[in-house]
Scaffold this active site. Structure first.
Site, short mmCIF file in Angstrom:
data_model
loop_
_atom_site.label_atom_id
_atom_site.label_comp_id
_atom_site.label_asym_id
_atom_site.label_seq_id
_atom_site.Cartn_x
_atom_site.Cartn_y
_atom_site.Cartn_z
N ASP A 171 50.83 69.43 68.91
CA ASP A 171 52.05 69.71 68.94
C ASP A 171 52.41 71.00 67.69
O ASP A 171 52.22 71.95 68.33
CB ASP A 171 52.95 68.51 68.22
CG ASP A 171 54.38 68.47 68.49
OD1 ASP A 171 54.98 68.98 69.34
OD2 ASP A 171 55.02 68.23 67.42
N LYS A 184 44.11 57.32 66.85
CA LYS A 184 43.77 56.45 67.98
C LYS A 184 44.29 57.15 69.10
O LYS A 184 43.55 56.58 70.24
CB LYS A 184 44.90 55.09 67.75
CG LYS A 184 44.70 54.47 66.60
CD LYS A 184 45.65 53.05 66.44
CE LYS A 184 45.94 52.51 65.17
NZ LYS A 184 46.88 51.55 65.28
#
Length: 180
Positions: free
Chosen positions: A103, A43
């Site tokens: 990340d 999302k």
């Protein structure tokens, strides 16, 4: 909208708009005469994706995929969970995976490998934010908005436990807000 839990604003609305426009212009040049399949990773990337595709000046196809390794935590679990696959067949397509933040690199490396295995012609990665200091898997990133320090950030689609997504800026979340 302001929250006391945001200890610092990294990028404001104007900086974000300028960077998204620059990335859209670069993609337009790179894909001139082509019709890429631009895939939003749900999302968190929705806000970036919606702004970005309006700055791409070539014909594009849209699709969406939902994959995560975070859940409601702040650290990657290392386990990829795909909850929504593409609606279209990736075979023979030039794909741009649009991500909110990279990340460890695990999610994007797995998604890219999977799309190439399924016959994609090419797969490029576009991320709004990059945390290179956290990288565990060496995944090439073709388009980067901003490189950021190893801090937990929210806003512009990024969340903590489904909160802060609608902020018009990127801010660093205070550690006390995470630990409570």
């Amino acid at each position: 909208m302001e929250y006391k839990e945001i200890k610092k604003i990294l990028f404001d609305k104007q900086q974000i708009e300028q960077k998204v426009c620059e990335i859209g212009q670069q993609i337009s040049k790179d894909y001139l005469g082509k019709r890429p399949l631009v895939v939003c990773t749900l999302k968190g990337a929705v806000t970036f994706y919606a702004d970005l595709v309006r700055h791409i000046e070539c014909d594009v196809e849209f699709d969406f995929i939902a994959a995560s390794s975070y859940g409601n935590g702040t650290v990657s679990s290392g386990e990829l969970r795909v909850s929504k696959d593409l609606s279209s067949n990736p075979r023979g397509k030039d794909i741009i995976l649009v991500e909110d933040i990279i990340d460890t690199g695990r999610t994007l490396a797995n998604l890219k490998e999977n799309l190439l295995y399924r016959g994609a012609n090419s797969v490029k990665i576009c991320t709004f934010l990059d945390k290179p200091s956290r990288r565990i898997v060496d995944v090439p990133v073709d388009y980067v908005g901003f490189s950021i320090p190893d801090e937990f950030v929210v806003g512009y689609g990024l969340d903590y436990a489904e909160k802060y997504r609608n902020l018009a800026y990127i801010g660093i979340l205070d550690a006390d807000a995470i630990n409570n």
